[in-house]
Design a protein around this motif. Structure first.
Motif, PDB file in Angstrom:
ATOM      1  N   UNK A 704      -1.680  10.098   0.160  1.00 58.83           N
ATOM      2  CA  UNK A 704      -1.340  11.250   0.809  1.00 58.83           C
ATOM      3  C   UNK A 704      -2.191  11.838   1.317  1.00 58.83           C
ATOM      4  N   UNK A 705      -3.389  11.550   0.728  1.00 56.86           N
ATOM      5  CA  UNK A 705      -5.381  12.518   1.248  1.00 56.86           C
ATOM      6  C   UNK A 705      -5.595  11.082   2.689  1.00 56.86           C
ATOM      7  N   UNK A 720       5.828   5.948   9.069  1.00 60.06           N
ATOM      8  CA  UNK A 720       7.340   5.532   8.651  1.00 60.06           C
ATOM      9  C   UNK A 720       7.150   6.513   7.916  1.00 60.06           C
ATOM     10  N   UNK A 721       8.789   6.924   7.378  1.00 60.18           N
ATOM     11  CA  UNK A 721       8.835   7.495   5.723  1.00 60.18           C
ATOM     12  C   UNK A 721       8.335   7.079   4.291  1.00 60.18           C
ATOM     13  N   UNK A 722       7.730   6.515   4.665  1.00 58.28           N
ATOM     14  CA  UNK A 722       7.163   6.032   3.469  1.00 58.28           C
ATOM     15  C   UNK A 722       5.543   5.655   3.722  1.00 58.28           C
ATOM     16  N   UNK A 724       3.181   5.508   1.703  1.00 61.86           N
ATOM     17  CA  UNK A 724       2.748   4.448   1.149  1.00 61.86           C
ATOM     18  C   UNK A 724       2.873   3.148   2.162  1.00 61.86           C
ATOM     19  N   UNK A 725       3.723   3.040   2.720  1.00 63.17           N
ATOM     20  CA  UNK A 725       3.503   1.890   3.683  1.00 63.17           C
ATOM     21  C   UNK A 725       3.074   2.183   4.896  1.00 63.17           C
ATOM     22  N   UNK A 726       3.295   3.448   5.598  1.00 62.51           N
ATOM     23  CA  UNK A 726       2.818   3.698   6.583  1.00 62.51           C
ATOM     24  C   UNK A 726       1.087   3.352   6.281  1.00 62.51           C
ATOM     25  N   UNK A 727       0.621   3.845   5.295  1.00 60.58           N
ATOM     26  CA  UNK A 727      -0.695   3.582   4.969  1.00 60.58           C
ATOM     27  C   UNK A 727      -0.948   1.387   4.917  1.00 60.58           C
ATOM     28  N   UNK A 728      -0.217   1.192   4.561  1.00 68.31           N
ATOM     29  CA  UNK A 728      -0.329   0.021   4.150  1.00 68.31           C
ATOM     30  C   UNK A 728      -0.744  -0.377   6.288  1.00 68.31           C
ATOM     31  N   UNK A 729       0.390  -0.550   6.777  1.00 69.61           N
ATOM     32  CA  UNK A 729       0.291  -1.037   8.208  1.00 69.61           C
ATOM     33  C   UNK A 729      -0.659  -0.675   9.214  1.00 69.61           C
ATOM     34  N   UNK A 730      -1.238   0.883   8.447  1.00 65.00           N
ATOM     35  CA  UNK A 730      -2.517   0.938   9.496  1.00 65.00           C
ATOM     36  C   UNK A 730      -3.828   0.334   9.185  1.00 65.00           C
ATOM     37  N   UNK A 731      -3.861   0.422   7.795  1.00 70.45           N
ATOM     38  CA  UNK A 731      -4.884  -0.269   6.703  1.00 70.45           C
ATOM     39  C   UNK A 731      -4.950  -1.924   7.304  1.00 70.45           C
ATOM     40  N   UNK A 732      -3.697  -2.297   7.701  1.00 68.29           N
ATOM     41  CA  UNK A 732      -4.177  -3.733   7.956  1.00 68.29           C
ATOM     42  C   UNK A 732      -4.250  -4.019   9.598  1.00 68.29           C
ATOM     43  N   UNK A 733      -4.182  -3.328  10.081  1.00 67.84           N
ATOM     44  CA  UNK A 733      -4.736  -3.418  12.271  1.00 67.84           C
ATOM     45  C   UNK A 733      -6.155  -1.996  11.696  1.00 67.84           C
ATOM     46  N   UNK A 734      -6.538  -1.561  11.173  1.00 67.29           N
ATOM     47  CA  UNK A 734      -8.161  -1.024  11.450  1.00 67.29           C
ATOM     48  C   UNK A 734      -9.061  -2.195  10.532  1.00 67.29           C
ATOM     49  N   UNK A 735      -8.376  -2.785   9.262  1.00 70.68           N
ATOM     50  CA  UNK A 735     -10.000  -3.240   8.434  1.00 70.68           C
ATOM     51  C   UNK A 735      -8.932  -4.817   8.493  1.00 70.68           C
ATOM     52  N   UNK A 736      -9.414  -5.670   9.037  1.00 60.69           N
ATOM     53  CA  UNK A 736      -8.738  -7.169   8.622  1.00 60.69           C
ATOM     54  C   UNK A 736      -9.159  -7.638   8.212  1.00 60.69           C
TER      55      UNK A 736
END
Length: 1828
Positions: A704-705, A720-722, A724-736
């Motif tokens: 959440x933070x 997304x509503x989830x 945790x999954x949203x954070x995972x998707x964004x991090x995969x794009x931002x940090x290769x």
């Protein structure tokens, strides 16, 4: 994340710094893989090239983003490393005043040295029940966590408090125990805590002492167990102690004390109950006077004794036991005074009835004789017999000290046991929390057995700490289900094994203690044999065989072996103990009873641990020989056992760590020393915690933070509503790189640096959005506003211009009509008045002329008739008188002649008768008569002579009378001629009067010119001042606009330039700090080296035997260089010319165009003035040459010629004087910088007054000459003697005599004409000067007019801009700035084109000349036949051939080296060399000698010569180091020598400016880079010595010249009453003025220039001198109230302007010297500005940027009005200033560091001098060297 992505432009990094440990910098260029250098910009504004380590290629640490700075937990930082930890602690401690910070499980507590209101019960209640991370870090949070875990986990807890002495360990432990007592729930139970606190005075008095670091240092460690019952209430406590420093009882180092209790006893000796102890002053006892510091400032030992006794009473120690304790302590003091006398080398004795021993025996209750015997003897027992052996005096003294230590240790344990008994509770203990207050890692200059044991204990604690941290990290990863990878961390088990394993250091020490003849030396040899080269952690010092080095976890420590065996054995003779056990004093045997009886009840707890000084519990009570075995146990063995028990306890508990940090060694509140902090952080394990955390995933965010923080980086489709999954998707794009993060159950784990990268992305995204919005809105607003304003401006212009045109036409018509009417009316009035006057004049003339004619006719008729009557009457009277006179004369003659004839006849008759009778009567007197007759004849002759003279006189008188009559007639005849002469005199007088008028007119014109010049100058200065004020206002307005632009558009070019300048400054400051630290180290090294030399000389003199001293070798050079690798790298970069600071105008992003144009105009004006000055000088030289030619003409001999030459010299001197006065006037007129130039006392005012005085004197001289000429003309009537060859006069007396002798009347006219020509010459010179001044004034008026027009135009533009709205105002200012820059670029392009044309033209001419020269050479070669070339081999051409073969080397013999050094260095006189020879000649000679040694490949000769040279220079500077000329000379030559070594080193970087011949002279065999570093260090030392010399010379002058002396007279006005002293504007004898300072500066500058010092180095010296002047002046100003006034501010500003003028004259304005005076200038401005309103406060805050807040407030507080029109600064105004400056981060230091020396650099300065052309003068006495 790749390094190229993180290390981009503007990324902030940390770089090492020797002073601040770490410094922040910013990248100026992106890093690319393979780069060896990083371009950095320091925070001080300087640029730096940071070289990467070529081996490791390790990049500097990245800095955390600002959002993370100041975090509560250091492990929350994105970048976890040492600089981040240090910076975070410093920010919290200094800026936020927070002393607690978490570092994982460790609480870092920094001692504030100040009482803080953060320990009250309300704070305790606030922390009670809270989680550890929910509130700010605090000792209460750690205590709460321990208390909570004890209750939750049912596990014992430990709080380990460690740190240096004085770091606050005891206070932290006390607050933890207070928290436990408060939160335990029962007020009555808190008495245990009070008892523990009450034990503090007792334990401090017997266990604390004063050391050099701490006045109340605990000299033992303690572990307090606080027991709790099942309800977790405090029920009791137990204290265990470790390693009491017993050696302090018998020995104290300098400035240290024994334990406090001894001094408390001595201070209370006068109490009645202490009389029996027979004590006195502490200086009377050997055990208390060795440190030489018996008193602690601010501590009353008498009061402390009362507190100790009260604490003993509170803990249940009765009065009898207290007196028993004091008796034993007093006995120890008296025992220390027992003295021994030697019988022989193996025995000693105590004097009979020795008082100290007698007192000791009385107090201890033992037999005197028995104690006396066993102090001097010992018993040796064998298997068969027992021997009593005497001991030597030294052994007896050691045995006495051992007995005293043993008694004190037993007493200490007894007191601890009684304290434990008082704290013991009968209730069963359920759990406990232990508080360990133990010493931290220690390292001193001399480390002994105590430091060894302390560091051994810290090794064990550090091992336990590392294991615990590692375990917690593993648990966290497992909890979040993160894959666990093994993290490598430092394991100090090898170090522990080295100390405690079999054949370890402690085992070898115990083994050596058992040996009969074991010594410290033999033990050291065993250590070397056992561990040296076998254990990597064990080393041997290079210069000692009695020490060893251990590599601990914190640092290397060198231990001295001396005393280890004695301290480890702690030997006490058993017979002495038996004597004490047989004492009648009941308490004494109790101290020495068996341990089972002496053990305190609390020691029998389940823990089973015993203190250091007690035997293990496994020994049985009734075992025989128990006491003997007890005494045989070594201290090391006991300490090892106690430490193992302590570690068992800690391992059985959950530890909590508190690391106390000592921020500074001076106990300053809230002062942070980075060096000391880093040392302690490394020693206490905080950085190891950081390292372990950084090895994994230190940054941890909940999902959440993370989503809330970085939502801006997500697109709408990514949400997304989830979560945790949203954070995972964004991090995969931002940090290769997926290895940079891990997803846990509830948190995201990031590697170090990833949070900073995300913060950068977030900031870039927000910045781009903001700029886009701003761009659109601003464009629309400004366009709309521009159109509206344009339309309004056109309408207003149309109406205004029409109205102006109509008004102007009406004005022209009225002016023309009025002119015509005036013309005709004035003509009528004048003509009418003329006709009336003409008619009246004609009538008056006719009547007057008729009357005068008639009167003249009547007078002539009367005169004619009177003459006729007079003629006839006078004729008759004359004839009558003549006839009567003739008749009377004839009658008188007849009568007289008759009477005379009768008398003569009668006389002859009488005489005849008398002679005959006389002959008859006096026949014998004939001779006498003849004599008398002879006398009579002589008298007659005399009479006749007199008569002849009388007759002649009468004739002369008659002739004179006739002559007078003729003269009378002649004078009557020449009456008309006299009248003519009189008319000529009158004409001459008129001519003289005319000349006088001309002279007065000339003088009046000169005065008028001067007045006009003054008036013009005043107007100019007023205009300039107005322009400056307007410029200041405009600049402030522009700065405000620029600030607005920066805030609204951060990517604008101006903003980037400003940041670049600031970062450049930061880098330069950082580099200067680095240089300063390195040079300070060099200074300290040179000081120690000089001290070593002095001590060596003293030793040589004392021993009288020459011993080989320590000499520096190549290894020393290399080690010295390697020790400061970073500094030397920077020094190498200094070889290239450094970039100077950019002009001050560039510091403002958008500077005012008006200011730039004014500056340009002033520059052009100065150039034109210089051209006019040169033209005037040429004309004056022509006049002088013409006069010189006239003087070369043949002159007439005689005194007249000498007089004429003397007069000519006088005229020439007067002419020169007038020229000098003219130059001074011109110089005074050219000074436009100071607004008070024309004020009384200003230079221009003084020059005008001096010229007025000289003109008055010249007028008096002219008056005297006119009077002399007038007297000549008057005396001409009496007598004029001819004189052909005399034209001039010397003085008035000779002049009158010459005039009387002159007959030629033309002489006077000739003299007058000569004087007139002289006056005309002077007049012509004045006219030419007047014309030149008028031309110059006209040119200046034209410039001023153009400046006025420019100013008006700028004001109009500004007025238009101010009327515009803010958006349009910004657009207009930008447009105007673009226009200005375009015009300037066009001008520069025109100048560039002109210069290109000139260059092309010169190139063409050069080609033509070269072609002609080539043709000429070819023609000459063609004229020479081949036969001539062959037949003439021996021609002067051979001499150049030899010069060509000369290699620029000097050869000398090895044995002549000392003579060379002596003649060239030791005995060389700098003054003769500087005046007569080329600069740097000694350096060239030395280098040529080095070249020859290099040519011979003789390394020994090179090394010997260079070493001798360096040592000789040091000797010269040591001998004559206070002579500025000597130091300057050798600084110049050392730098030149260094430059020669670089120039001819063969390195490409230094050969760019060499000629081909110079490149041939490069060194071929040796690389002298190490010696270059040594010479660079030597040059730095010489420079620092030069600075000290000039500081000593300048310091007495500065205050008097800059502050006390009134350079501007009359400005100070009325002085206020009560001043310390009055300053005088007149320099008394012995006082210094500003001129004295300037003369001294001129002297320094001329000496340095004569010595050929590098210009850049001269600039640095001048900068240092000006810094000294500014710092000392400002410091004195801040300490003197009488100097803080408005008038003194004016004086200071004028003095500073004179110093700036000196800089301009010497072309040193770009040296940075002016900037060093900025604090002084701002202080002077602060004295003169208004100090009333809020606007004034804002102006002061913006103006005083170079002053600190403390300095500003100090000046305002000291400001003193000097008259009734001024007001004091109100308190509210000062508070306003403080409020406005509260956010300013400046030094709290009030005074500037006048001893600060700027770091010096030696930019490479190659020499163009060819070595082969250098000649060796014979005056140097170097005939033994020869050119090669």
């Amino acid at each position: 994340m790749a390094a190229s992505e993180l290390y981009t432009k503007f990324a902030r990094v940390w770089i090492p710094d020797p002073e601040e440990v770490w410094k922040s910098a910013e990248l100026l260029k992106d890093y690319k893989p393979g780069d060896k250098v990083l371009l950095l910009h320091l925070e001080e504004g300087k640029d730096l090239e940071y070289r990467l380590d070529p081996k490791t290629k390790e990049l500097p640490h990245l800095r955390n983003p600002d959002i993370l700075v100041g975090e509560n937990d250091l492990t929350a930082l994105s970048y976890l490393h040492e600089p981040a930890v240090l910076h975070n602690l410093r920010v919290r401690f200094i800026d936020s005043k927070l002393i607690y910070t978490y570092c994982g499980i460790v609480l870092v507590a920094i001692n504030p040295y100040e009482q803080l209101p953060i320990y009250g019960e309300d704070i305790i209640n606030a922390y009670s029940g809270q989680n550890m991370g929910d509130m700010d870090p605090h000792i209460f949070a750690v205590a709460e966590e321990a208390y909570k875990q004890m209750a939750r986990d049912e596990r014992n807890q430990s709080i380990i408090v460690s740190g240096e002495s004085g770091a606050g360990k005891t206070v932290s432990a006390k607050y933890a125990m207070r928290y436990f007592a408060t939160v335990s729930g029962s007020a009555s139970e808190a008495n245990v805590e009070e008892k523990v606190l009450a034990s503090n005075p007792i334990m401090e008095s017997i266990g604390n002492a004063k050391t050099t670091r701490n006045d109340n240092s605990s000299r033992f460690g303690k572990y307090i167990e606080i027991g709790f019952d099942k309800r977790y209430r405090i029920i009791g406590a137990n204290m265990r102690t470790y390693l009491l420093e017993k050696s302090r009882v018998v020995f104290q180092a300098e400035e240290e004390r024994n334990y406090h209790i001894f001094y408390q006893l001595c201070a209370s000796a006068n109490l009645p109950e202490f009389k029996m102890l027979r004590l006195g002053n502490a200086n009377n006892f050997h055990y208390t006077k060795q440190g030489g510091s018996p008193v602690i400032e601010g501590v009353d030992d008498t009061k402390e004794m009362a507190h100790t006794r009260q604490a003993c009473t509170l803990l249940g120690i009765s009065e009898s036991y207290q007196m028993g304790i004091f008796r034993i302590l007093a006995g120890i003091l008296h025992l220390g005074n027992v003295a021994f006398t030697s019988r022989d080398s193996d025995s000693c004795t105590i004097p009979p009835k020795h008082e100290p021993l007698s007192i000791f025996c009385d107090l201890m209750g033992v037999d005197y004789e028995e104690m006396c015997h066993w102090l001097c003897h010992r018993k040796l027992a064998t298997t068969t017999e027992t021997y009593i052996k005497p001991i030597s005096k030294l052994q007896a003294t050691n045995a006495r000290d051992a007995l005293a230590k043993h008694i004190y240790a037993k007493l200490f344990n007894w007191i601890v046991d009684h304290v434990n008994q008082a704290l013991h509770s009968a209730v069963k203990q359920h759990s406990f929390i232990g508080v360990l207050d133990i010493y931290g890692f220690e390292t001193f200059e001399i480390n002994s057995f105590e430091q060894f044991c302390i560091n051994y204990a810290n090794e064990k604690l550090q091992q336990q700490f590392n294991m615990h941290v590692f375990k917690l990290e593993q648990e966290e990863y497992m909890k979040e289900q993160i894959p666990w990878t093994l993290i490598d961390f430092y394991d100090n088990q090898p170090c522990i094994n080295l100390i405690e394993s079999k054949l370890g250091i402690l085992d070898l020490l115990d083994e050596e203690c058992k040996m009969p003849k074991g010594t410290d030396d033999t033990w050291a040899q065993k250590l070397y044999n056992t561990h040296l080269n076998k254990c990597a952690l064990f080393e041997k010092p290079r210069l000692s065989n009695k020490a060893f080095i251990i590599q601990h976890f914190a640092d290397k420590v060198e231990y001295q072996c001396e005393g280890f065996l004695e301290k480890n054995k702690d030997t006490v003779f058993e017979e002495q103990i038996k004597v004490l056990k047989s004492s009648k004093f009941k308490m004494l045997p109790e101290l020495f009873q068996d341990d089972e009886k002496a053990i305190s009840p609390t020691s029998a707890t389940s823990s089973g641990r015993t203190p250091l000084t007690r035997t293990p519990a496994k020994l049985t009570k009734g075992r025989p020989g128990q006491t003997a075995k007890e005494h045989k146990k070594t201290v090391g063995h006991q300490f090892r056992n106690s430490l193992h028990l302590l570690m068992e306890t800690l391992n059985a508990t959950t530890p909590h760590y508190v690391r106390c940090i000592k921020p500074n060694d001076f106990k300053f509140p809230f002062t942070f020393d980075e060096k000391r902090a880093v040392q302690q952080l490394r020693a206490c394990g905080v950085l190891e915690t950081i390292r372990i955390s950084a090895a994994g995933f230190p940054s941890r965010w909940t999902y959440q933070e993370f989503f809330s923080r970085y939502r801006v980086l997500m697109k709408q489709k990514d949400v997304l509503s989830d979560r945790k999954q949203t954070c995972k998707n964004v991090l995969e794009k931002l940090i290769a790189d997926k290895d940079k993060y891990q997803f846990g159950k509830t948190k995201i784990f990031f590697r170090a640096g990833q949070v900073a990268y995300l913060e950068k992305l977030r900031a870039d995204k927000l910045r781009a959005a903001c700029i886009r919005i701003q761009k659109t809105i601003r464009g629309w607003l400004l366009r709309k506003k521009y159109l509206r304003m344009r339309k309004a401006a056109i309408i207003v212009q149309r109406y205004v211009r029409g109205y102006q045109a109509r008004c102007y036409a009406k004005f022209l018509r009225r002016t023309k009509a009025a002119t015509i009417i005036q013309k005709y009316w004035r003509m009528y009035i004048v003509r009418r008045r003329y006709k009336i006057k003409r008619m009246a004049t004609i009538v008056l003339q006719s009547y007057l002329r008729g009357y005068l004619a008639r009167n003249r006719y009547r007078k002539m008729l009367r005169e004619h008739k009177a003459v006729i009557i007079q003629k006839w009457v006078r004729g008759w009277l004359a004839r009558t008188y003549y006839r009567r006179s003739m008749h009377a004369i004839i009658y008188l003659q007849c009568c007289f002649r008759r009477m005379m004839a009768k008398r003569e006849l009668k006389k002859l008759k009488i005489e005849a008768r008398s002679v005959e009778r006389y002959k008859k009567l006096h026949i014998g007197m004939e001779n006498k008569i003849m004599q008398l007759q002879r006398k009579v004849d002589e008298q007659n002759k005399d009479y006749k002579c007199l008569m002849e003279k009388l007759t002649n006189l009468e004739g002369t008188y008659t002739s004179e009378t006739e002559k007078l009559r003729s003269d009378l007639e002649r004078l009557q005849l020449s009456e008309e001629e006299a009248k003519i002469a009189t008319g000529r005199v009158l004409s001459l007088q008129e001519e003289i009067a005319k000349l006088r008028k001309d002279l007065e007119q000339t003088q009046s014109e000169k005065k008028s010119i001067e007045e006009r010049a003054d008036r013009y100058k005043q107007e100019t200065e007023q205009l300039v001042s107005n322009l400056k004020e307007e410029n200041t206002l405009l600049k402030q307005e522009k700065e405000a606009l620029n600030h607005l632009i920066v805030e609204q558009a951060k990517e604008m070019t101006e903003t980037m330039e400003k940041k670049l300048v600031e970062e450049t400054k930061q880098l330069e400051l950082d580099l200067n700090d680095e240089r300063l630290r390195y040079q300070n180290l060099l200074n300290e090294f040179s000081r120690l080296e000089e001290r070593y030399d002095d001590l060596k000389e003293e030793m040589t003199l004392m021993v009288n035997v020459p011993k080989p001293g320590h000499k520096r070798t190549d290894s020393t050079h290399s080690s010295n260089e390697s020790e400061y690798t970073f500094s030397s790298e920077i020094a190498e970069t200094e070889d290239m010319p450094l970039r100077t600071e950019e002009p001050s105008e560039k510091k403002v992003p958008l500077d005012m165009s008006l200011f730039l144009k004014l500056q340009k105009r002033v520059t052009e004006l100065e150039q034109e003035k210089q051209v006019m000055q040169d033209e005037l000088d040429r004309k004056e030289e022509q006049v002088l040459r013409s006069k010189a030619k006239e003087e070369e003409r043949p002159q007439i001999r005689g005194a007249e010629l000498e007089y004429e030459s003397l007069k000519r010299q006088e005229l020439e001197s007067e002419n020169k004087k007038l020229k000098n006065e003219l130059n001074e006037l011109r110089k005074a007129l050219s000074e436009k910088s100071a607004p008070e130039v024309t004020a009384p006392g200003a230079p221009a005012y003084r020059v005008l007054m001096e010229q007025l005085t000289s003109v008055s004197e010249e007028l008096d001289v002219r008056k005297e000459e006119v009077l002399i000429l007038r007297s000549q003309l008057v005396s001409q009537k009496e007598a004029i003697q001819p004189k052909d060859d005399k034209n001039t006069m010397t003085d008035s007396t000779i002049l009158l005599e010459d005039v009387q002798k002159m007959k030629d009347k033309g002489e006077i006219a000739q003299a007058y004409i000569g004087l007139k020509e002289t006056n005309r010459l002077l007049e012509s010179q004045l006219q030419s000067q007047k014309r030149s001044h008028e031309n110059e004034a006209e040119a200046l008026r034209g410039e001023i007019q153009s400046l006025k027009e420019e100013n008006n135009r700028q004001q109009q533009l500004l007025a238009q801009n101010l009327q515009l709205p803010p958006e349009a105002r910004i657009e207009a200012s930008l447009q105007h700035e673009i226009t200005r820059l375009t015009n300037e670029n066009l001008d520069l392009m025109e100048q560039l084109e002109k210069q290109d044309k000139t260059v092309r033209k010169l190139k063409k001419q050069l080609k033509v000349f070269a072609k002609k020269i080539g043709e000429l050479e070819v023609g000459q070669m063609e004229n020479i036949s081949p036969g001539q070339i062959i037949d003439e081999p021996i021609r002067p051409v051979n001499i150049p051939r030899k010069e060509k073969d000369f290699q620029g080397m000097l050869e000398y013999k090895k044995e002549d080296e000392q003579k060379l050094v002596k003649n060239l260095i030791l005995e060389l006189k700098p003054r003769g060399v500087a005046v007569n020879l080329i600069p740097g000649l000694p350096a060239y000679i030395l280098f040529m000698c080095v070249r020859h040694a290099d040519y011979l490949n003789d390394d020994q000769k090179v090394r010997s010569l260079l070493t001798s040279t360096i040592n000789s220079i040091k000797k010269v500077l040591k001998k004559r180091g206070d002579d500025f000329e000597t130091v300057s000379f050798w600084l110049s030559n050392t730098c030149r020598f260094l430059h020669c070594l670089k120039q001819y080193s063969g390195e490409e970087g230094f050969m760019k400016h060499n000629t081909s011949r110079q490149n041939e002279h490069c060194l071929t065999n040796f690389d002298l880079a190490e010696y270059r570093q040594v010479l660079s260090d030597l040059a730095i030392q010489i420079y620092q010595q030069l600075v000290r010399v000039l500081e000593n010379i300048l310091q007495p002058m500065i205050v008097s010249g800059m502050l006390e002396h009134e350079t501007i007279q009359g400005v100070s006005g009325v002085k206020p009453t009560g001043l310390r002293k009055r300053t005088s504007s007149i320099a008394d004898e012995g006082t210094y003025t500003l001129d004295s300072i300037l003369r001294q500066l001129n002297s320094f500058h001329s000496v340095m220039c004569q010595h050929g010092m590098d210009p850049e180095l001269i600039k640095q010296v001048v900068k240092q001198m000006f810094y000294i002047v500014g710092a000392i002046t400002l410091n004195n100003l801040l300490l003197r109230k009488d100097m803080c006034s408005w008038s003194k501010g004016m004086q200071i500003r004028y003095n500073v302007s004179q110093l700036e003028e000196w800089l301009r004259d010497k072309n040193l304005m770009n040296s940075g010297a002016k900037e060093t005076l900025e604090p002084l200038i701002q202080a002077a401005q602060l004295l003169q500005v208004k100090k009333k309103t809020d606007d004034d406060a804002e102006a002061i805050c913006s103006m005083c940027s170079a002053l600190t807040t403390a300095q500003i407030v100090k000046v305002l507080n000291l400001y003193t009005p000097v008259n009734e029109f001024e007001e004091r600064v109100s308190v509210s105004f000062i508070r306003t200033i403080q409020m406005r400056l509260r956010d300013r981060k400046d030094s709290p230091q009030l005074l500037m560091d006048a001893k600060h020396i700027f770091p010096v650099t030696f930019p490479f300065n190659p020499s163009s001098l060819a070595l082969e052309t250098i000649q060796i003068p014979a005056s140097l006495g170097l005939g033994f060297i020869s050119r090669v």
